[in-house]
Design a protein around this motif. Structure first.
Motif, short mmCIF file in Angstrom:
data_model
loop_
_atom_site.label_atom_id
_atom_site.label_comp_id
_atom_site.label_asym_id
_atom_site.label_seq_id
_atom_site.Cartn_x
_atom_site.Cartn_y
_atom_site.Cartn_z
N GLU A 26 0.83 -1.21 0.00
CA GLU A 26 0.00 0.00 0.00
C GLU A 26 0.86 1.26 0.00
OE1 GLU A 26 -3.21 0.15 2.80
OE2 GLU A 26 -3.77 -1.93 2.39
N GLU A 27 1.91 1.26 0.80
CA GLU A 27 2.82 2.41 0.83
C GLU A 27 3.58 2.52 -0.49
OE1 GLU A 27 6.01 4.64 3.74
OE2 GLU A 27 5.55 2.54 4.14
N ALA A 28 3.92 1.39 -1.10
CA ALA A 28 4.60 1.41 -2.40
C ALA A 28 3.69 2.01 -3.48
CB ALA A 28 5.02 -0.01 -2.80
N ARG A 29 2.41 1.67 -3.45
CA ARG A 29 1.47 2.23 -4.43
C ARG A 29 1.31 3.74 -4.24
NH1 ARG A 29 -0.72 -3.09 -3.90
NH2 ARG A 29 -1.98 -2.56 -2.09
N ALA A 30 1.23 4.18 -2.98
CA ALA A 30 1.13 5.61 -2.70
C ALA A 30 2.40 6.33 -3.18
CB ALA A 30 0.91 5.86 -1.22
N ALA A 31 3.55 5.72 -2.97
CA ALA A 31 4.81 6.31 -3.42
C ALA A 31 4.87 6.38 -4.94
CB ALA A 31 5.99 5.52 -2.86
N ALA A 32 4.29 5.40 -5.62
CA ALA A 32 4.26 5.40 -7.09
C ALA A 32 3.47 6.59 -7.61
CB ALA A 32 3.67 4.09 -7.60
N VAL A 33 2.35 6.89 -7.00
CA VAL A 33 1.53 8.03 -7.43
C VAL A 33 2.30 9.33 -7.21
CG1 VAL A 33 -0.58 9.33 -6.94
CG2 VAL A 33 -0.65 6.84 -7.09
N THR A 34 2.96 9.45 -6.06
CA THR A 34 3.75 10.64 -5.77
C THR A 34 4.90 10.79 -6.77
OG1 THR A 34 3.21 10.52 -3.43
CG2 THR A 34 5.16 11.80 -4.01
N LEU A 35 5.59 9.70 -7.05
CA LEU A 35 6.70 9.73 -7.99
C LEU A 35 6.22 10.11 -9.39
CD1 LEU A 35 9.64 9.25 -8.80
CD2 LEU A 35 9.09 6.80 -9.00
N ALA A 36 5.10 9.56 -9.82
CA ALA A 36 4.56 9.89 -11.14
C ALA A 36 4.27 11.39 -11.24
CB ALA A 36 3.30 9.08 -11.42
N GLY A 37 3.68 11.95 -10.20
CA GLY A 37 3.41 13.39 -10.19
C GLY A 37 4.68 14.22 -10.26
N GLU A 38 5.70 13.81 -9.51
CA GLU A 38 6.99 14.52 -9.54
C GLU A 38 7.64 14.43 -10.90
OE1 GLU A 38 9.14 12.69 -6.34
OE2 GLU A 38 8.02 13.77 -4.81
N MET A 39 7.56 13.27 -11.54
CA MET A 39 8.13 13.09 -12.87
C MET A 39 7.44 14.00 -13.87
SD MET A 39 8.68 8.94 -13.11
CE MET A 39 7.51 8.96 -14.41
N LEU A 40 6.11 14.01 -13.85
CA LEU A 40 5.37 14.84 -14.80
C LEU A 40 5.65 16.32 -14.58
CD1 LEU A 40 2.00 12.89 -14.85
CD2 LEU A 40 3.71 13.01 -16.67
N LYS A 41 5.75 16.72 -13.34
CA LYS A 41 6.08 18.11 -13.03
C LYS A 41 7.47 18.46 -13.54
CE LYS A 41 6.33 21.33 -9.18
NZ LYS A 41 6.20 21.47 -7.73
N GLY A 42 8.41 17.53 -13.38
CA GLY A 42 9.80 17.79 -13.75
C GLY A 42 10.08 17.86 -15.24
N ILE A 43 9.19 17.32 -16.07
CA ILE A 43 9.45 17.34 -17.52
C ILE A 43 8.68 18.43 -18.24
CG2 ILE A 43 10.15 14.92 -17.64
CD1 ILE A 43 7.36 14.35 -18.84
N ASP A 44 7.96 19.26 -17.49
CA ASP A 44 7.32 20.46 -18.02
C ASP A 44 6.47 20.20 -19.26
OD1 ASP A 44 6.75 23.20 -17.96
OD2 ASP A 44 8.40 23.67 -19.34
N GLY A 45 5.59 19.20 -19.17
CA GLY A 45 4.64 18.95 -20.24
C GLY A 45 5.18 18.21 -21.45
#
Length: 77
Positions: A26-45
């Motif tokens: 469960e914590e791994a899945r939550a971390a995956a969502v957070t990581l995905a958001g950080e990745m998308l933010k970091g590549i500027d669209g």
């Protein structure tokens, strides 16, 4: 504490060689969502119109905790 590995298939990020200690899937899945958001933010669209990425999370035995597909499709507007 189990160790989880976060690997991107088809995206611009390297594989997670060291892994991350987390309480469980469960914590791994939550971390995956957070990581995905950080990745998308970091590549500027820069994912619009690109092939789908997959964030694949496995535990230290190789069992899948989750797979998170990431894709961006633009509309005509």
């Amino acid at each position: 504490m189990p160790r989880y590995f976060f690997n991107i298939e088809g995206g611009p990020y390297a594989e997670s060689a060291d892994g991350t200690d987390l309480k469980g899937p469960e914590e791994a899945r939550a971390a995956a969502v957070t990581l995905a958001g950080e990745m998308l933010k970091g590549i500027d669209g820069q994912f619009w119109g690109e092939p789908e990425w997959r964030l694949h999370v496995t535990d230290q035995q190789g069992a899948t905790a989750c797979t998170l597909p990431i894709t961006g499709t633009m509309g005509g507007a």
